[in-house]
Enzyme design. Sequence first.
Site, PDB file in Angstrom:
ATOM      1  N   ASP A 376      37.761  35.321  38.151  1.00 45.68           N
ATOM      2  CA  ASP A 376      38.750  35.522  39.056  1.00 45.68           C
ATOM      3  C   ASP A 376      38.230  36.946  39.581  1.00 45.68           C
ATOM      4  O   ASP A 376      38.022  38.009  38.767  1.00 45.68           O
ATOM      5  CB  ASP A 376      40.016  35.657  38.553  1.00 45.68           C
ATOM      6  CG  ASP A 376      41.229  35.949  39.576  1.00 45.68           C
ATOM      7  OD1 ASP A 376      41.475  35.279  40.465  1.00 45.68           O
ATOM      8  OD2 ASP A 376      41.850  37.017  39.359  1.00 45.68           O
ATOM      9  N   GLU A 445      34.474  33.919  41.690  1.00 40.65           N
ATOM     10  CA  GLU A 445      35.307  33.967  43.111  1.00 40.65           C
ATOM     11  C   GLU A 445      35.212  35.251  43.761  1.00 40.65           C
ATOM     12  O   GLU A 445      35.658  36.339  43.276  1.00 40.65           O
ATOM     13  CB  GLU A 445      36.816  34.042  42.533  1.00 40.65           C
ATOM     14  CG  GLU A 445      37.929  33.563  43.879  1.00 40.65           C
ATOM     15  CD  GLU A 445      39.133  34.565  43.734  1.00 40.65           C
ATOM     16  OE1 GLU A 445      39.184  35.466  43.074  1.00 40.65           O
ATOM     17  OE2 GLU A 445      39.914  34.165  44.511  1.00 40.65           O
TER      18      GLU A 445
HETATM   19  C1  GLC Z   1      42.373  35.680  42.671  1.00 38.50           C
HETATM   20  C2  GLC Z   1      43.586  34.494  42.443  1.00 38.50           C
HETATM   21  C3  GLC Z   1      44.808  34.687  43.333  1.00 38.50           C
HETATM   22  C4  GLC Z   1      45.504  36.124  42.605  1.00 38.50           C
HETATM   23  C5  GLC Z   1      44.353  37.284  42.608  1.00 38.50           C
HETATM   24  C6  GLC Z   1      45.058  38.250  41.687  1.00 38.50           C
HETATM   25  O1  GLC Z   1      42.228  35.975  44.050  1.00 38.50           O
HETATM   26  O2  GLC Z   1      42.909  33.512  43.011  1.00 38.50           O
HETATM   27  O3  GLC Z   1      45.618  33.709  43.404  1.00 38.50           O
HETATM   28  O4  GLC Z   1      46.626  36.403  43.293  1.00 38.50           O
HETATM   29  O5  GLC Z   1      43.181  36.755  42.034  1.00 38.50           O
HETATM   30  O6  GLC Z   1      44.884  37.724  40.369  1.00 38.50           O
END
Ligand code: GLC
Length: 723
Positions: A376, A445
């Site tokens: 993430d 991500e």
């Molecule tokens: C990532 C997740 C998102 C979250 C963010 C902070 O982008 O996909 O949903 O709010 O991280 O953890």
Amino acid sequence: MGLNLNDDPFIESLRLDGEFLVRSQLVGKASKKSKDGVFSLGVRAKSRTSGPPRDSYGLLDSPIRKHTPSFPRLSHAQNVTPHECGFITISSAIFQRVLVGRGVDFRILKETNSSSPSVPAQYSACAVAAHSIISLSEPIGTNLLSIWFIVYGLYMSAQRGRGILVDQSTGGTIDWDWWKHASFYHVYVKSFRDSNNDGIGDIRGVIEKIDHFPDSGIDAIFLSPIFQSPKIDQGYDVSDFMDVDPEFGTMDDLKELITQSHERNLKILLDFVPNHTSDQHQWFVDSVKGVDEYRDFYIWVDAKYDGSGNRQPPNNWLSVFHHSAWSWNETRQQYYLHQFHPTQPDLNFRNPKVVEAMNKVLLFWLDQGIDGFRVDAIPYIFESENLYDEPPSYWPGVPDYEFESLDHVHTKDQPETYELMHQWRQLLDSYSEKNRGHARILMSEAYTTIENTMRYFGTRDGTKLGAHFTFNFFLVGDATAGASAHDIVVSINKWLDNIPPIYTSSWVLSNHDNHRISTRCGPGNIDGFNMLKAILPGIDVTYYGEEIGQENGEILYEENQDLKVKNRGMFEKLCRDFERTPFQWDDSVNAGFNDGAKPWLPVSSKYLETNLKKQKGDGPSHYKVFRELTRIRSNVVLVRGSTVVKSVSEHTILVRRSHDGSSVVLVFNKGDSQVVLNVSEDVSKTNYVEIKSVQSPKEIGYAVDPHHLKMEPHEALIIFCSI
Ligand code: GLC
């Protein structure tokens, strides 16, 4: 035989088109113990569609090949001419008899039927004398048993007279790493299925619905965070990385889900959230108190004071969720950094103890049998040490408290972040090597520039590897209501032109942070977009509900649960609850999400019209199109083929994948008007429609006229061609 399997043979028929003649897998206890994961069945078959019987035989999957290298791999359908392509279905009854006769107890998980309506029985290929081999390792790995089974027959199969997708190459190998051409599915646990009727989806709910994944042709699922959390940011604020949040279930539930997934040859991945913790994590609590071990676990900085003596944050850095990225802590008398919400303090990865602690988290889950991680918010892991202000972005109309108002040269995509990614890759690779079986993988991500996105894969020459794949989010941003075919083509080609050939592409249309594709580009276009991501090279990622064309739900401002939009405007645009409403299983109460308790977000009113049960019923449906797409993804042309992507009218996208004299072409008119196209450059005269969108008037199995192809509004076709 020394076998004590309660195994689940998993038999499916696949097209006799190249790589996949017949594929069978045994998944069961022995495989788990031996860590081989999958047993494979090689099949030798004679086909007799025309002329004398001809052999084609082969074997899929590496574990068995390792043990029986002499058995030829099914890399090409030798001697099978185009006219002999078709379906072969092993008679499960016969297979069952053979296995049961050998003392193997099993149950059929998936059966395919040669009389499936999608297979025009124009010709019949009678395949006889199948010859199979199954090689099993003893659980303790001391012995290798080779068991030969003679399967006495194969059922008659239906034959496509125009079956022309035969891989006739003799050399060349495909990389069989399991993830490289896999179909991934994103399970947003809280909205998937609520097993205990408390309004919140849970792990047992995923277990209840687990057959949905193999039924839909999915190879791997990844779960949104299920760790302990106050859930201010829906679980992305973790208070214990190594335990399951009671709202989602227990550790035992998760273990059962892992076991059940693996029994179905389904990989299961978790969401790893390394950038920050919850402010309720014990590490932060101790860090605030100044406990030695945790003092530097987070990024603490002294205040600045302005001319009037007012306390100020150390610099102008902004949070992704708007306003300053710094919050004052009274106890420590210091500011701490949070690139997201103030309840999500950033971990300090310059502290080796943090690196070690997070490595332990990864190893802990790997030991539980997890097959990999979504990583993430990776771009935010490191910030530059000098704490300089960031320059303005000069984006017109963006208020100065919004994240987009700055150019994030000091807080995103720092060189140390890429180094950390390489270290994690090494950790996973050495774990996979030690524990054998299959590669445990990392999916990153990162919403960033194309150049920085590519760097998450590793160096261009592959000397240093990072994520196995980094999500391609460009279509999420570029496929909008107003986008022309050209805009979408530019987006796809930007990716294809930038990805180094050694890395694997992925295709994503929506996720839990972005409005659903059916809502952005119109529900009528769902088949076309699902086709697009299924036939482009590499990995296909499906967000839950996309397989049935689920649209955004309807949420009132008062119902908002998303911290991102609390006390902020632009609710319709920014609120992420719209894309997180419960999965629409059927037309019963709450769409089958639960047994009637108020769901945490309202079920969309569209569920009576759009639900899985209905789409499994009579008539064409988005789900049926989706299943067809996962089926054809194993076609050699889609695995290996070259790719051309272009626009052929203002709203028509054409994708051609070609390999060895065959091609698969998508023609997708996403516009509201009919168009007549000349696609003869890409579609040969020898062609037939393999899959069509729900509203298409074309007939499956029939040729189109490439010089005069009439495409109705929102019509999409997958056409198989030979050159
Ligand atoms: C990532 C997740 C998102 C979250 C963010 C902070 O982008 O996909 O949903 O709010 O991280 O953890």
